[in-house]
Scaffold this motif. Structure first.
Motif, PDB file in Angstrom:
ATOM      1  N   LEU A  30       0.871  -1.220  -0.062  1.00 49.68           N
ATOM      2  CA  LEU A  30      -0.045   0.043  -0.071  1.00 49.68           C
ATOM      3  C   LEU A  30       0.877   1.242  -0.114  1.00 49.68           C
ATOM      4  O   LEU A  30       0.601   2.382  -0.769  1.00 49.68           O
ATOM      5  N   THR A  31       1.890   1.328   0.838  1.00 49.58           N
ATOM      6  CA  THR A  31       2.798   2.351   0.772  1.00 49.58           C
ATOM      7  C   THR A  31       3.495   2.667  -0.618  1.00 49.58           C
ATOM      8  O   THR A  31       3.769   3.586  -0.939  1.00 49.58           O
ATOM      9  N   SER A  32       3.948   1.473  -1.096  1.00 53.29           N
ATOM     10  CA  SER A  32       4.376   1.597  -2.585  1.00 53.29           C
ATOM     11  C   SER A  32       3.350   2.194  -3.678  1.00 53.29           C
ATOM     12  O   SER A  32       3.892   3.240  -4.397  1.00 53.29           O
ATOM     13  N   TYR A  33       2.164   1.822  -3.352  1.00 54.47           N
ATOM     14  CA  TYR A  33       1.294   2.243  -4.368  1.00 54.47           C
ATOM     15  C   TYR A  33       1.027   3.807  -3.952  1.00 54.47           C
ATOM     16  O   TYR A  33       0.801   4.560  -5.053  1.00 54.47           O
ATOM     17  N   TRP A  34       0.979   4.206  -2.716  1.00 53.56           N
ATOM     18  CA  TRP A  34       0.737   5.549  -2.371  1.00 53.56           C
ATOM     19  C   TRP A  34       1.866   6.507  -2.833  1.00 53.56           C
ATOM     20  O   TRP A  34       1.647   7.436  -3.379  1.00 53.56           O
ATOM     21  N   LYS A  35       2.925   5.867  -2.633  1.00 53.19           N
ATOM     22  CA  LYS A  35       4.381   6.787  -3.201  1.00 53.19           C
ATOM     23  C   LYS A  35       4.440   6.642  -4.809  1.00 53.19           C
ATOM     24  O   LYS A  35       4.923   7.804  -5.168  1.00 53.19           O
ATOM     25  N   HIS A  36       4.328   5.514  -5.464  1.00 51.02           N
ATOM     26  CA  HIS A  36       4.497   5.534  -6.778  1.00 51.02           C
ATOM     27  C   HIS A  36       3.210   5.516  -7.853  1.00 51.02           C
ATOM     28  O   HIS A  36       3.327   5.644  -9.080  1.00 51.02           O
ATOM     29  N   GLY A  37       2.010   5.546  -7.282  1.00 54.03           N
ATOM     30  CA  GLY A  37       0.668   5.646  -7.941  1.00 54.03           C
ATOM     31  C   GLY A  37       0.580   4.496  -8.783  1.00 54.03           C
ATOM     32  O   GLY A  37      -0.370   4.377  -9.576  1.00 54.03           O
TER      33      GLY A  37
END
Length: 152
Positions: A30-37
């Protein structure tokens, strides 16, 4: 064999540690998704990222042992030493290896442009920042307290 699997399933300390690892992997995705879209499913199993799943696993293990057997127990001492080694490795050795991989990948790209080397790519996301390790430790301790108060 079936009896062994049942016994493992009843081990609250093991369940605590595996749950902390699983939660960390979900949060990392989830944090990767938030950071990279973009959703990167490799984050579900890969090393590196926020929070450290290795740290969450070993800290929840140590804390669950401390809560179960006492913080003065020999087993807690063993697990907290193990956790310290894993956290040091995550923020130190593995992070340095990731930085080295980034430099090597840049050199390979430059040499490939000159056609003097074949294309290789080393994995750069190996270790963790101190904040990622701290977040993993907090998550692991929280999961251990949650299991102690709500499950076991």
């Amino acid at each position: 064999m079936a009896e062994f699997v049942v016994i493992l399933g009843q081990n609250i300390i093991l369940a605590t540690a595996l749950s902390a690892w699983f939660c960390a992997q979900i949060l990392k995705t989830l944090t990767s998704y938030w950071k990279h879209g973009a959703l990167n499913f490799e984050r579900l199993v890969g090393a590196g990222g926020m929070p450290s799943s290795h740290t969450a696993l070993v800290m929840s293990l140590a804390w669950a042992v401390g809560l179960h057997d006492g913080f003065a127990s020999s087993l807690f001492a063993v697990t907290i030493v193990l956790a310290s080694i894993v956290m040091y490795d995550a923020a130190g050795v593995r992070r340095a290896a990731g930085k080295q991989a980034k430099v090597i990948n840049k050199l390979v790209r430059e040499l490939r442009a000159e056609h003097t080397i074949r294309d290789i790519r080393l994995k750069e996301l190996l270790g963790h920042t101190p904040l990622e390790v701290l977040a993993g430790a907090i998550l692991g301790i929280s999961i251990a307290y949650g299991f102690k108060n709500f499950v076991g």
